[in-house]
Design an enzyme around this catalytic site. Structure first.
Site, PDB file in Angstrom:
ATOM      1  NE  ARG A  19      -3.878   0.051   2.280  1.00 60.86           N
ATOM      2  CZ  ARG A  19      -4.913   0.189   3.104  1.00 60.86           C
ATOM      3  NH1 ARG A  19      -5.111  -0.699   4.051  1.00 60.86           N
ATOM      4  NH2 ARG A  19      -5.726   1.204   3.003  1.00 60.86           N
ATOM      5  CE1 TYR A  22     -22.499  16.118 -10.531  1.00 59.74           C
ATOM      6  CE2 TYR A  22     -21.158  16.126  -8.553  1.00 59.74           C
ATOM      7  CZ  TYR A  22     -22.398  16.159  -9.156  1.00 59.74           C
ATOM      8  OH  TYR A  22     -23.534  16.223  -8.391  1.00 59.74           O
ATOM      9  CG  HIS A  64      -6.690  -0.750  -4.711  1.00 62.24           C
ATOM     10  ND1 HIS A  64      -5.413  -1.122  -4.362  1.00 62.24           N
ATOM     11  CD2 HIS A  64      -7.011   0.264  -3.881  1.00 62.24           C
ATOM     12  CE1 HIS A  64      -4.981  -0.361  -3.375  1.00 62.24           C
ATOM     13  NE2 HIS A  64      -5.934   0.496  -3.059  1.00 62.24           N
TER      14      HIS A  64
END
Length: 796
Positions: free
Chosen positions: A60, A151, A107
């Site tokens: 990570r 968006y 993921h």
């Protein structure tokens, strides 16, 4: 499968001998069910924490030294390229679709983590060379967050092709994804030194990384030089790698020696400051224009800090601040006429984030030969990182050439089959026509022409027009060309110098395609000259007055004609008025035995009530100011001071330790016993007398010399014995024979009395004193505001 899952499975297998399918955390006393195996809590906590730490470090938080990517970044790029085909020339797609495509198969750590990483890879102020082409609101240098992923749209930048294009040629190893339904690359076959090119930051468990970005062309030149001479030192590599190149520009202040030490050890601090220009105004005067800010500094926060400094008149050289930034940074600071811009910038560099430190930590994951899927965390130097990348590129090129060689051999094998049958076309056609089907024809052709199944399958799938004379010539020419290519590739694989030459050629191509941008961050080889800030130079050479009230309010005013006429809150009264130069210091003494020293200039100017003194200093609950003194050199400065507590303790202490500025926490001048506090502090000389007054009108006069002088903060000695329920309310200090100085007070019976040092016979300290009004008590002490004007007031 993640490292955490692997470790858990191993543990369960060991515990499975007891027949349990539990998680091994049930206590021996009960619970768990299903055959759970009892285990010590400490052992389980240790095992699981180590598993978690290993997972965070390797899966990570830390980047791989080869492609410079964290797992989430690598999965985003791979998913966009492989699953969504979002190359630089494709149509934009919603980021929500991208996030879903990555979170589902690759993921499983949540959409926020994926979208945050995606946004960062699209921000040109976060990455020196963005990898994602964002369309929509992707945040700003002012700290504005990106719009929600429903968006915004995105696709890959062209530069990302250099990290991904060779995936299809078996250049890197793949591993199963988290649920084993598909595979993902362990590392991307990057042609660019991405780790240093874009840098990264991350916090793991017990370790962290903070790698600054660099200029791509400089890295390519350094890599090429290292290929030519593997014995180059870090000092020699800095001939090409000038230093970090931050996307927001700025100027690096470190010397060449300091940078060399950072790149050798893999850690250190890079001093970075914003740049500015001077502009002449048409109406006269100048203005400072900030053209770049340090990396990771929030521009709106910086501008707000500038505004606060101007508003509070901490920097009188600047009269106005405006943020005129568009795509480029442009923060305008309007200067006072004839003001020094060097002095103004020195103050801003010292007191704002316009100059910061970037703490370099070159920690990353390096390949582990024993387990290729899991890297080993290690802090590296510049040369080591470059060498790891070169070794990786050599292996990628070898695997790519081997893949091309294998593909050529496959094609040649098929073409050789065509070549065999082209010499007997009529016989081949007769065999096929006489056969009972494809399988029968294949068997007969294999037996007749000594072919294998791959060749026969290609022949049987061949279109009839391929039997034309010209097509036969094409096959023969292709076979000749392919055999020639095989020889060239085999020779290339056997020649190490030629392989390294290929590495250099590809680096030159990368530099030509993407490295032509100018360096954004300036680096001075000799170390840039740091501006020194002189606080005194900013303070006007003029006099002022500081007003301190009984309720603990403080303000600075230009002049005080009548202390009683100054503006106060209802019920408050002026305690002290101090006069002095703006450059002089003043000291405030609190009831808890702490002295606070500040400049006159640092007290906020006000025409109103002022500010609570707690705003300037770090006060404890119940702490308040009981005395103050101007340290202006034009005024008489006593060598010693006397403090008296409400329980009758007295201590003499020197003023000398309290002449210099203190911190917000102040300096101790006395220690008070439990439930005790200082009632006042006054200047004294050895020949003075002190008169002490208690609430029950007990008064005692003694010599100041009898009160011990303390070398450090202490509780002092008893000056007057105070009965239970009584307390000291005030005291007076005066030379012997001075009957003017005294403490005037009114008792509860209405009597108005004055205690001065000539009122009673001088006795030794430690007595109970004389009762001034029998069976009476002090109602109110009439304290006049203390005001000592300067001997010569300056005129503006």
């Amino acid at each position: 499968m993640s490292m955490l899952a692997q470790a858990d499975n191993k543990t369960r297998k060991k515990q499975g001998a007891s027949g349990g399918g539990g998680d091994g955390v049930a206590s021996a006393a009960g619970g768990g069910g299903g055959g759970a195996t009892p285990a010590a809590l400490a052992d389980e906590a240790r095992r699981r924490y180590l598993n978690y730490a290993l997972s965070v470090i390797t899966s990570r938080a830390l980047p791989d030294v080869r492609d410079g990517l964290k797992p989430v970044q690598r999965r985003i790029l791979y998913g966009m390229w492989n699953d969504l085909n979002l190359t630089h020339d494709a149509k934009y797609k919603k980021c929500a679709q991208v996030v879903g495509a990555i979170m589902g198969p690759y993921h499983p750590h949540g959409d926020t983590a994926i979208y945050d990483a995606l946004v960062r890879m699209a921000q040109d102020f976060s990455l020196r060379y963005p990898l994602v082409d964002g369309h929509g609101n992707f945040g700003s240098l002012d700290g504005d967050a990106a719009a929600a992923y429903r968006y915004t749209e995105c696709r890959l930048e062209k530069l990302s092709d250099e990290l991904l294009n060779e995936l299809s040629q078996k250049t890197v190893d793949f591993r199963p994804n988290y649920d084993g339904t598909r595979t993902e690359p362990i590392v991307l076959p990057s042609r660019v030194p991405h780790l240093l090119m874009n840098g990264t930051t991350g916090i793991a468990v017990g370790m962290a990384t903070n790698i600054p970005p660099h200029h791509l062309a400089e890295l390519c030149d350094a890599l090429t030089a290292l290929v030519d001479d593997s014995n180059l030192t870090v000092k020699q590599l800095l001939k090409w790698v000038k230093g970090p190149d931050f996307p927001t520009g700025g100027e690096i202040l470190n010397s060449q020696k300091e940078l060399q030490e950072i790149y050798e050890t893999g850690q250190g601090s890079v001093r970075l400051r914003g740049e500015y220009e001077l502009e002449e105004l048409k109406k006269g005067g100048q203005q400072i224009v900030i053209t770049s800010i340090p990396y990771t500094v929030n521009k709106s926060t910086l501008v707000a800090k500038f505004g606060e400094i101007v508003r509070e008149r901490k920097l009188p050289l600047i009269v106005d601040v405006r943020d005129e930034s568009t795509k480029d940074v442009r923060i305008v600071l309007e200067l006072k006429k004839d003001a020094s811009h060097e002095l103004a910038m020195a103050y801003l560099y010292k007191n704002t984030p316009l100059q910061t430190n970037f703490n370099v930590n070159l920690t990353c994951l390096v390949p582990n030969p024993e387990n290729p899927e899991v890297g080993t965390p290690k802090r590296l130097g510049l040369k080591e990182i470059l060498q790891y990348f070169l070794d990786f590129r050599l292996q990628v090129i070898k695997r790519r050439i081997q893949y091309q060689l294998d593909e050529l051999k496959k094609r040649v094998h098929i073409l050789e089959g065509f070549e065999k049958v082209y010499d007997a076309l009529d016989e081949m056609i007769r065999i096929i026509r006489a056969s009972e089907g494809k399988q029968d024809a294949a068997k007969k052709l294999i037996a007749r022409f000594k072919l294998d199944e791959i060749q026969v399958d290609a022949i049987l799938e061949m279109k009839l027009y391929k039997l034309a004379r010209l097509e036969i010539l094409v096959v023969q020419n292709e076979l000749k060309e392919k055999r020639k290519q095989i020889k060239e590739l085999e020779a290339l694989l056997k020649s190490n110098p030629r392989l390294w030459a290929t590495v250099k050629d590809e680096l030159a191509e990368v530099k030509a395609a993407y490295g032509m941008q100018k360096r954004r961050t300036k680096v001075s080889r000799g170390g840039a000259e740091e501006m020194t800030f002189d606080a005194e130079a900013l303070i006007a050479d003029e006099d002022a007055h500081v007003v301190i009230t009984r309720d603990g309010w403080i303000k600075r005013v230009r002049e005080v004609k009548d202390p009683s006429s100054t503006r106060l809150r209802e019920g408050d009264a002026v305690m002290t008025v101090l006069a002095g130069s703006l450059r002089a210091n003043l000291v405030l003494f609190s009831n808890f035995g702490t002295a606070y020293v500040t400049r006159f200039n640092d007290v906020p100017a006000s025409t109103g009530y002022g500010d609570p003194v707690q705003k300037l200093f770090k006060f404890d609950d119940g702490e308040r100011i009981v005395a103050a003194l101007s340290l202006d050199t034009r005024l008489w400065r006593p060598e010693k001071l006397l403090g008296i507590t409400k329980q009758g303790m007295g201590m003499r202490f020197p003023l000398a330790p309290h002449l210099e500025l203190s911190t917000r926490a102040g300096r101790r001048y006395a220690k008070t016993g439990e439930g005790d506090e200082i009632v006042g502090v006054q200047p004294v000389e050895d020949k003075d007398l002190v008169g002490v007054l208690t609430e029950r009108t007990a008064a005692l006069v003694c010599k100041v010399a009898e009160i011990n002088e303390l070398a450090g903060p202490g509780k002092g000695v008893t000056v007057i014995k105070v009965d239970e329920g009584d307390r000291v309310v005030d005291f007076v200090v005066a030379p012997q024979g001075n009957k003017e100085a005294g403490v005037a007070f009114e008792t509860q019976k209405g009597r108005k009395l004055v205690l001065h040092t000539g009122r009673f016979e001088v006795t030794g300290r430690g007595g109970k004193g004389h009762e001034m009004s029998r069976k009476d008590a002090v109602k109110e002490v009439a304290r006049a505001p203390l005001y000592i004007p300067l001997p010569e007031q300056k005129k503006d």
